[in-house]
Design a protein around this motif. Structure first.
Motif, PDB file in Angstrom:
ATOM      1  N   GLU A  57       0.864  -1.177   0.000  1.00  0.00           N
ATOM      2  CA  GLU A  57       0.000   0.000   0.000  1.00  0.00           C
ATOM      3  C   GLU A  57       0.900   1.227   0.000  1.00  0.00           C
ATOM      4  N   TRP A  58       0.578   2.155  -0.897  1.00  0.00           N
ATOM      5  CA  TRP A  58       1.348   3.382  -1.066  1.00  0.00           C
ATOM      6  C   TRP A  58       0.410   4.573  -1.045  1.00  0.00           C
ATOM      7  N   PRO A  59       0.912   5.760  -0.692  1.00  0.00           N
ATOM      8  CA  PRO A  59       0.043   6.936  -0.687  1.00  0.00           C
ATOM      9  C   PRO A  59      -0.468   7.280  -2.083  1.00  0.00           C
ATOM     10  N   ASP A  60       0.343   6.958  -3.105  1.00  0.00           N
ATOM     11  CA  ASP A  60      -0.052   7.222  -4.495  1.00  0.00           C
ATOM     12  C   ASP A  60       0.877   6.428  -5.404  1.00  0.00           C
ATOM     13  N   LEU A  61       0.490   6.311  -6.664  1.00  0.00           N
ATOM     14  CA  LEU A  61       1.253   5.534  -7.635  1.00  0.00           C
ATOM     15  C   LEU A  61       2.629   6.144  -7.893  1.00  0.00           C
ATOM     16  N   GLU A  62       2.706   7.455  -7.887  1.00  0.00           N
ATOM     17  CA  GLU A  62       3.976   8.124  -8.151  1.00  0.00           C
ATOM     18  C   GLU A  62       5.025   7.767  -7.104  1.00  0.00           C
ATOM     19  N   SER A  63       4.630   7.708  -5.829  1.00  0.00           N
ATOM     20  CA  SER A  63       5.574   7.339  -4.762  1.00  0.00           C
ATOM     21  C   SER A  63       6.105   5.932  -4.978  1.00  0.00           C
TER      22      SER A  63
END
Length: 101
Positions: A57-63
């Motif tokens: 799980e990530w804050p957003d795809l870019e991260s």
């Protein structure tokens, strides 16, 4: 909202488990690097076909891409595991629903 990402590697879950354990210090460094880049959650699971899958799980795809695309140690460990091609990456945006925990 965050994104859940699955990364399916074309190797058996058993092989992944052994290689991860054999490279514990490197894997700890990769995990720490992921946290620095914003990773919220990470674990390996086995899919119904027996393949190894990273569940993140990530804050957003870019991260995620800033971390994963530049992480040389992941490439080294996967080569040791016998991975010869790119993994299958799937992205699932998390829904903002009241039953989430």
């Amino acid at each position: 909202m965050s994104v859940v990402i699955t990364i399916t590697f074309p190797i058996s879950a058993g092989t992944m488990e052994k290689v991860v354990l054999d490279n514990a210090a490197t894997m700890a460094a990769i995990s720490e690097d992921g946290r620095r880049h914003g990773a919220i959650h990470h674990q390996f699971v086995r899919d119904p076909d027996g393949n190894a899958v990273a569940l993140d799980e990530w804050p957003d795809l870019e991260s995620f891409h800033r971390f994963f695309d530049a992480q040389e140690d992941i490439k080294k460990v996967m080569a040791e595991a016998g991975v010869t091609g790119p993994p299958e990456v799937r992205v699932y945006p998390v829904l903002d629903t009241p039953d989430r925990f």
